[in-house]
Design an enzyme around this catalytic site. Sequence first.
Site, PDB file in Angstrom:
ATOM      1  N   LYS A  82       0.880  -1.214   0.155  1.00  0.00           N
ATOM      2  CA  LYS A  82       0.005  -0.131  -0.092  1.00  0.00           C
ATOM      3  C   LYS A  82       0.790   1.230   0.063  1.00  0.00           C
ATOM      4  O   LYS A  82       2.007   1.244   0.448  1.00  0.00           O
ATOM      5  CB  LYS A  82      -0.857  -0.130   1.203  1.00  0.00           C
ATOM      6  N   SER A 157      -9.370   2.068   3.299  1.00  0.00           N
ATOM      7  CA  SER A 157      -8.769   2.827   2.522  1.00  0.00           C
ATOM      8  C   SER A 157      -7.424   1.980   1.719  1.00  0.00           C
ATOM      9  O   SER A 157      -6.795   2.389   1.095  1.00  0.00           O
ATOM     10  CB  SER A 157      -7.407   3.567   3.265  1.00  0.00           C
ATOM     11  N   SER A 181      -9.957  -0.579   7.129  1.00  0.00           N
ATOM     12  CA  SER A 181      -9.470  -0.160   6.044  1.00  0.00           C
ATOM     13  C   SER A 181      -8.832  -1.556   5.217  1.00  0.00           C
ATOM     14  O   SER A 181      -8.425  -1.310   4.057  1.00  0.00           O
ATOM     15  CB  SER A 181      -8.526   0.856   6.002  1.00  0.00           C
TER      16      SER A 181
END
Length: 470
Positions: A82, A157, A181
């Site tokens: 990420k 996210s 997330s």
Amino acid sequence: MSDPDLCFTPALDLARLVARRRLSPVDLVTNALARIDEINPMINAFCSVFPESALERARVLEDEARRGILRGPLHGVPVAIKDLTPTAGYPTTFGSRAFAGHVGEHDAVVVRRLLEAGAIMVGKTNTPEFAYSGFTRNELHGETRNPWSLERSPGGSSGGSAAAVAAGCVPLAEGSDGGGSVRDPAACCGITGLKPSFGRIPFDIFPTQFSTVFHFGPLARTVADAALFLAVANGPDDADIQSLTPRLDVPVPPSGNVRGLKIALNIDFGFFHVDAEVEHRLRAAAAALAERGAIIEEVDLVFDRQAIYACEADVGSLAALLQGDIVRRHPDRVTPRVAAMVERGADYSGMDVKRFEFARTKTWQALAPVLARHDALLCPTQGGPAPLNSQSEADFDWTDDEGRYHGHFMSQFFNFTSHVPAFSVPSGFTSNGLPTAVQIVGRRHDDNMVLRIGQALETALGWPEHRPPL
């Protein structure tokens, strides 16, 4: 062109084939890069791709495998990281124009452990600005789309990581979870997402080491791959004083034996509106566990809806601390949404911040008796399937005439009770082909239990057989 079957082969199987010299790390990386070239223009899961360094590392690992040297259980397996998570020498932009061109100075512990286990990082995945949204879009890298429906969001996210795994670009991706997330994108994209027990994987990317709601966790198509990630990444490290010791021994794959387990079932936490198809698939998942010998008991579990706003306020106060200077110095480089979060967060007093702990305590006081009587809780991850990309959080913050709250995310309660593991796994599909999911919540620090129940559901429901229509 990429090989579709290889794209959807689990990481555990890929690593075994590399170890037996039946597959080459170079072939795996070449295939992953080809898939990214084919798919990423449609879904925008990756904001950075590293073909040269990935292939260079693959050639080294291929030579080692040929000589019988294996670095670990992920030797030669492509993974994605990420864009919130630091990676030494590679872009880490946090999805913000304020950090365009920024290069990480060190690897987070989770990244270091994946690499030490032989994984090959092929790219960084998109995230909303500073990860402060359940929709993965930002002004620097654009909008990520859901592989199951390009009009839909992959959640956030960690939406870029979830979309990358669901689309077959990589078998494993790293995500972070401060309010759902990892689990929410997993639910949107029809894959698994684990929020481990707090401290299970060291979390070392903030200037403060004393926040207690943030976790690293895996996004994977299979439960065994999620377990493999946890087996590699967990264990104490002095970079995070709150990391758990001793290291957890994680069976890979988990057994999937649920006979005799007592599992609580709750649909709505006392006030959520839950889509009828989500509820139907949740009850079907519970029935599948009962068929395998689990004892299912539907229970009353009523959370205080004020905990939702307390969770948002808790993150907002942290945003004011972490991004306040950036907003003041470069207001033109951050979105109005982040600027507003920082402004609200800065208005909280020290007493306000401590008051958030009251909401956390009430959440635990509601959950603790359920887990005291049961081995785990089964509940929705989200109130409905993946939202449209044209929507935002504001579309899911209202109450109907019957008092039902139409919030989309049902995961943040288990960040407020962060010591319990929470695992989102697919439960099926809606009538129009969108994934649905269930959340398995375990007792404190009992990560292996949620993986075990997840394995039973994977065997029963067979979601890895399904692929997005790309």
